[in-house]
Write a protein that holds these residues in place. Structure first.
Motif, PDB file in Angstrom:
ATOM      1  N   ALA A 108      12.410  18.323   1.402  1.00 10.73           N
ATOM      2  CA  ALA A 108      13.407  17.302   1.757  1.00 10.73           C
ATOM      3  C   ALA A 108      14.704  17.524   1.003  1.00 10.73           C
ATOM      4  O   ALA A 108      14.705  17.753  -0.211  1.00 10.73           O
ATOM      5  CB  ALA A 108      12.873  15.908   1.464  1.00 10.73           C
ATOM      6  N   GLN A 109      15.818  17.425   1.733  1.00  9.46           N
ATOM      7  CA  GLN A 109      17.135  17.510   1.124  1.00  9.46           C
ATOM      8  C   GLN A 109      17.941  16.232   1.318  1.00  9.46           C
ATOM      9  O   GLN A 109      19.061  16.124   0.812  1.00  9.46           O
ATOM     10  CB  GLN A 109      17.907  18.700   1.701  1.00  9.46           C
ATOM     11  CG  GLN A 109      17.382  20.046   1.231  1.00  9.46           C
ATOM     12  CD  GLN A 109      17.466  20.208  -0.280  1.00  9.46           C
ATOM     13  OE1 GLN A 109      18.483  19.903  -0.891  1.00  9.46           O
ATOM     14  NE2 GLN A 109      16.380  20.655  -0.889  1.00  9.46           N
ATOM     15  N   ALA A 110      17.384  15.276   2.056  1.00  5.87           N
ATOM     16  CA  ALA A 110      18.071  13.995   2.250  1.00  5.87           C
ATOM     17  C   ALA A 110      17.047  12.897   2.463  1.00  5.87           C
ATOM     18  O   ALA A 110      16.018  13.103   3.110  1.00  5.87           O
ATOM     19  CB  ALA A 110      19.018  14.052   3.448  1.00  5.87           C
ATOM     20  N   ILE A 111      17.332  11.741   1.890  1.00  5.31           N
ATOM     21  CA  ILE A 111      16.549  10.528   2.118  1.00  5.31           C
ATOM     22  C   ILE A 111      17.509   9.465   2.606  1.00  5.31           C
ATOM     23  O   ILE A 111      18.556   9.224   1.998  1.00  5.31           O
ATOM     24  CB  ILE A 111      15.842  10.044   0.843  1.00  5.31           C
ATOM     25  CG1 ILE A 111      14.802  11.068   0.366  1.00  5.31           C
ATOM     26  CG2 ILE A 111      15.179   8.685   1.074  1.00  5.31           C
ATOM     27  CD1 ILE A 111      14.139  10.700  -0.960  1.00  5.31           C
ATOM     28  N   LEU A 112      17.162   8.815   3.719  1.00  9.17           N
ATOM     29  CA  LEU A 112      17.910   7.662   4.219  1.00  9.17           C
ATOM     30  C   LEU A 112      17.102   6.414   3.896  1.00  9.17           C
ATOM     31  O   LEU A 112      15.930   6.306   4.284  1.00  9.17           O
ATOM     32  CB  LEU A 112      18.149   7.758   5.731  1.00  9.17           C
ATOM     33  CG  LEU A 112      19.311   8.657   6.173  1.00  9.17           C
ATOM     34  CD1 LEU A 112      18.951  10.123   6.028  1.00  9.17           C
ATOM     35  CD2 LEU A 112      19.711   8.356   7.616  1.00  9.17           C
ATOM     36  N   CYS A 113      17.725   5.487   3.177  1.00 12.13           N
ATOM     37  CA  CYS A 113      17.011   4.317   2.661  1.00 12.13           C
ATOM     38  C   CYS A 113      17.742   3.026   3.030  1.00 12.13           C
ATOM     39  O   CYS A 113      18.943   2.894   2.771  1.00 12.13           O
ATOM     40  CB  CYS A 113      16.904   4.426   1.142  1.00 12.13           C
ATOM     41  SG  CYS A 113      16.057   3.035   0.361  1.00 12.13           S
ATOM     42  N   PRO A 114      17.061   2.059   3.630  1.00 14.77           N
ATOM     43  CA  PRO A 114      17.681   0.758   3.878  1.00 14.77           C
ATOM     44  C   PRO A 114      18.121   0.106   2.565  1.00 14.77           C
ATOM     45  O   PRO A 114      17.464   0.255   1.525  1.00 14.77           O
ATOM     46  CB  PRO A 114      16.559  -0.052   4.538  1.00 14.77           C
ATOM     47  CG  PRO A 114      15.639   0.974   5.119  1.00 14.77           C
ATOM     48  CD  PRO A 114      15.691   2.123   4.163  1.00 14.77           C
ATOM     49  N   VAL A 115      19.225  -0.632   2.629  1.00 14.61           N
ATOM     50  CA  VAL A 115      19.752  -1.310   1.444  1.00 14.61           C
ATOM     51  C   VAL A 115      19.966  -2.782   1.754  1.00 14.61           C
ATOM     52  O   VAL A 115      20.662  -3.138   2.703  1.00 14.61           O
ATOM     53  CB  VAL A 115      21.097  -0.686   0.991  1.00 14.61           C
ATOM     54  CG1 VAL A 115      21.655  -1.441  -0.215  1.00 14.61           C
ATOM     55  CG2 VAL A 115      20.921   0.789   0.663  1.00 14.61           C
ATOM     56  N   GLY A 116      19.338  -3.623   0.950  1.00 17.06           N
ATOM     57  CA  GLY A 116      19.594  -5.061   0.974  1.00 17.06           C
ATOM     58  C   GLY A 116      20.251  -5.435  -0.346  1.00 17.06           C
ATOM     59  O   GLY A 116      21.457  -5.361  -0.515  1.00 17.06           O
ATOM     60  N   GLY A 117      19.417  -5.787  -1.331  1.00 24.47           N
ATOM     61  CA  GLY A 117      19.940  -6.051  -2.667  1.00 24.47           C
ATOM     62  C   GLY A 117      20.056  -4.813  -3.529  1.00 24.47           C
ATOM     63  O   GLY A 117      20.691  -4.833  -4.579  1.00 24.47           O
ATOM     64  N   GLY A 118      19.390  -3.727  -3.117  1.00 20.31           N
ATOM     65  CA  GLY A 118      19.533  -2.456  -3.822  1.00 20.31           C
ATOM     66  C   GLY A 118      18.397  -2.064  -4.730  1.00 20.31           C
ATOM     67  O   GLY A 118      18.477  -1.021  -5.383  1.00 20.31           O
ATOM     68  N   GLY A 119      17.323  -2.845  -4.790  1.00 21.81           N
ATOM     69  CA  GLY A 119      16.226  -2.511  -5.691  1.00 21.81           C
ATOM     70  C   GLY A 119      15.491  -1.247  -5.306  1.00 21.81           C
ATOM     71  O   GLY A 119      15.163  -0.418  -6.161  1.00 21.81           O
ATOM     72  N   LEU A 120      15.245  -1.074  -4.016  1.00 25.77           N
ATOM     73  CA  LEU A 120      14.500   0.098  -3.565  1.00 25.77           C
ATOM     74  C   LEU A 120      15.317   1.368  -3.754  1.00 25.77           C
ATOM     75  O   LEU A 120      14.842   2.342  -4.342  1.00 25.77           O
ATOM     76  CB  LEU A 120      14.101  -0.057  -2.098  1.00 25.77           C
ATOM     77  CG  LEU A 120      13.385   1.144  -1.478  1.00 25.77           C
ATOM     78  CD1 LEU A 120      12.100   1.467  -2.218  1.00 25.77           C
ATOM     79  CD2 LEU A 120      13.112   0.895  -0.001  1.00 25.77           C
TER      80      LEU A 120
END
Length: 314
Positions: free
Chosen positions: A167-179
């Motif tokens: 893997a060279q990229a991760i797309l991550c949902p952001v709400g408050g930013g904890g994850l």
């Protein structure tokens, strides 16, 4: 926060929370000409990644912190994760949720033993919870702005790096930013060349707002079908973590989220809630700047929605 904090969290919770699967998205892989993987946190306990942080918090809690019971504000997934983790230690939990919270998540939290209060919007819900903390002597367990919570969420990042060595990229949902904060601590330490891309709903882009303002700043209101990402303000911990570790922030609109939901349902046969689909939306829309080669991992954060809610996206 250091990567060792996340590694210790993993050792603490691993026997209760098994690693979730990484699934190949054949359609997106063919379209992009590279492998696109879906990290399916919908298969986690309580149906989302939130069980990770909640269990790490409970397993590091002192007797004093637990004595008066716990309190939290949540759109639903933190409520489910915290209620599940707290039940294992017979600790009472009070959750304030916005009035428009998912009935599926409300009912699920109550079934796990939590007292759930529905009140106003997310800002009003926070105001009421602060009152309850003062009145009842509750210990507030913040849904994202707490280092023990962030370390627990970051265990997901350790799994991704092991499961997707190319893997060279991760797309991550952001709400408050904890994850994304927890994942960023991991990726910066163990695979610094990897691009970590945060994806927000356009109607609740609180992290992008913080970047613009130079620190956490409250949005006047949030409006998105992705209720799990509808934090009006990011955290004092999560903001600097994002600035340090996140490569790019992008936003997707409601139509894009709807298209991503249908893609997951019909193409990958995976049920996901709207907030969990924003990474797929960003890829479908070409919104993210990807490295020239290497695998891509999309975090699909959860699948807690009822029949009536799912019907809106069919």
């Amino acid at each position: 926060m250091e990567v060792s904090d996340v590694q210790h969290a993993r050792a603490r919770i691993a026997e209760a929370l098994a690693a979730t699967p990484l699934l190949l998205d054949q359609t997106l892989s063919e379209r992009l000409g590279r492998r696109v993987w879906l990290k399916a946190e919908s298969f986690q306990h309580t149906g989302s990644f939130k069980a990770r942080g909640s269990l790490n918090w409970l397993r590091t809690a002192s007797d004093e912190e637990l004595a008066g019971g716990l309190g939290a504000v949540s759109a639903g997934n933190h409520a489910l994760g915290l209620a599940w983790a707290a039940r294992q230690r017979n600790v009472p939990v009070t959750i304030v949720m916005p009035e428009n919270a998912s009935p599926f998540k409300v009912d699920g939290s109550r079934a796990l033993g939590a007292e759930v209060i529905l009140h106003g919007d997310i800002n009003a819900a926070w105001a009421l919870m602060h009152e309850r903390v003062e009145e009842r002597g509750l210990t507030l367990v913040h849904p994202y702005d707490n280092e023990r919570i962030i370390a627990g969420q970051g265990t997901l990042g350790l799994e991704v790096l092991e499961q997707a060595p190319d893997a060279q990229a991760i797309l991550c949902p952001v709400g408050g930013g904890g994850l994304i904060g927890g994942i960023g601590v991991v990726t910066s330490a163990l695979r610094p060349s990897l691009s970590l891309i945060g994806v927000e709903p356009r109607g609740a882009a609180s992290m992008a707002h913080a970047w613009t303002q130079g620190g956490p700043a409250r949005l006047d209101g949030v409006e998105s079908c992705a209720k799990s990402l509808a934090a009006a303000i990011v955290g004092e911990h999560t903001y600097p973590l994002s600035r340090r570790h996140v490569t790019e922030l992008v936003a997707v609109d409601e139509d894009a989220i709807h298209r991503a939901m249908r893609h997951l349902l019909y193409q990958t046969k995976l049920v996901a809630e709207p907030g969990a689909a924003v990474g797929v939306a960003a890829l479908l829309e070409g919104a993210a700047t990807l490295p020239p080669q290497g695998d891509v991992v999309i975090i699909v954060t959860g699948a807690n929605l009822g029949r009536d809610e799912l019907a809106d996206f069919l």
